[in-house]
Write a protein that holds these residues in place. Structure first.
Motif, PDB file in Angstrom:
ATOM      1  N   SER A  57       0.827  -1.207   0.000  1.00  0.00           N
ATOM      2  CA  SER A  57       0.000   0.000   0.000  1.00  0.00           C
ATOM      3  C   SER A  57       0.860   1.255   0.000  1.00  0.00           C
ATOM      4  CB  SER A  57      -0.917   0.033   1.228  1.00  0.00           C
ATOM      5  OG  SER A  57      -1.888  -0.966   1.140  1.00  0.00           O
ATOM      6  N   ALA A  58       1.921   1.244   0.790  1.00  0.00           N
ATOM      7  CA  ALA A  58       2.805   2.410   0.867  1.00  0.00           C
ATOM      8  C   ALA A  58       3.481   2.682  -0.473  1.00  0.00           C
ATOM      9  CB  ALA A  58       3.851   2.201   1.963  1.00  0.00           C
ATOM     10  N   ILE A  59       3.935   1.643  -1.134  1.00  0.00           N
ATOM     11  CA  ILE A  59       4.583   1.817  -2.440  1.00  0.00           C
ATOM     12  C   ILE A  59       3.588   2.353  -3.453  1.00  0.00           C
ATOM     13  CG2 ILE A  59       5.661   0.603  -4.371  1.00  0.00           C
ATOM     14  CD1 ILE A  59       6.979  -1.234  -2.255  1.00  0.00           C
ATOM     15  N   ILE A  62       2.791   6.132  -2.960  1.00  0.00           N
ATOM     16  CA  ILE A  62       3.784   7.109  -3.426  1.00  0.00           C
ATOM     17  C   ILE A  62       3.972   7.054  -4.939  1.00  0.00           C
ATOM     18  CG2 ILE A  62       4.987   7.210  -1.224  1.00  0.00           C
ATOM     19  CD1 ILE A  62       7.202   5.454  -2.489  1.00  0.00           C
ATOM     20  N   GLY A  63       3.110   6.278  -5.596  1.00  0.00           N
ATOM     21  CA  GLY A  63       3.164   6.239  -7.056  1.00  0.00           C
ATOM     22  C   GLY A  63       4.147   5.248  -7.616  1.00  0.00           C
ATOM     23  N   GLY A  64       4.545   4.285  -6.819  1.00  0.00           N
ATOM     24  CA  GLY A  64       5.525   3.303  -7.288  1.00  0.00           C
ATOM     25  C   GLY A  64       4.986   2.330  -8.316  1.00  0.00           C
ATOM     26  N   PHE A  65       3.680   2.124  -8.326  1.00  0.00           N
ATOM     27  CA  PHE A  65       3.062   1.193  -9.265  1.00  0.00           C
ATOM     28  C   PHE A  65       1.745   1.776  -9.742  1.00  0.00           C
ATOM     29  CE2 PHE A  65       5.493  -1.556  -6.412  1.00  0.00           C
ATOM     30  CZ  PHE A  65       6.274  -2.240  -7.327  1.00  0.00           C
ATOM     31  N   TYR A  66       1.375   1.403 -10.924  1.00  0.00           N
ATOM     32  CA  TYR A  66       0.080   1.785 -11.461  1.00  0.00           C
ATOM     33  C   TYR A  66      -0.645   0.517 -11.851  1.00  0.00           C
ATOM     34  CZ  TYR A  66       2.101   6.407 -11.743  1.00  0.00           C
ATOM     35  OH  TYR A  66       2.686   7.590 -11.431  1.00  0.00           O
TER      36      TYR A  66
END
Length: 77
Positions: A57-59, A62-66
């Protein structure tokens, strides 16, 4: 899914109770445990690949995955 240039083998280890549920459901519809697990993952992806843990959830936050079915939005100035 079968073998194709768009697929890859993924080996996983799960709790015995979970494997038993997967096996029971797969047997009921005449497919392998592996194929049933792949269907679960395909459904997860279609539904937006929602995070599965606090770290995930944290990743995502912060926009780490779409999600695979959405393109990242371009920032406008």
């Amino acid at each position: 899914m079968g073998k194709s240039s768009h697929s890859e083998v993924l080996g996983v280890q799960c709790r015995k109770a979970l494997v038993a549920k997967i096996s029971e459901r797969a047997n009921a519809i005449g497919i392998s445990k592996s194929r049933f697990a792949a269907l679960i993952l395909e459904k997860w992806d279609r539904e937006g690949a929602k995070p599965v843990s606090p770290a995930d959830s944290a990743i995502v936050a912060i926009g780490g995955f779409y999600p695979s079915n959405q393109k990242p939005q371009k920032k406008t100035k």
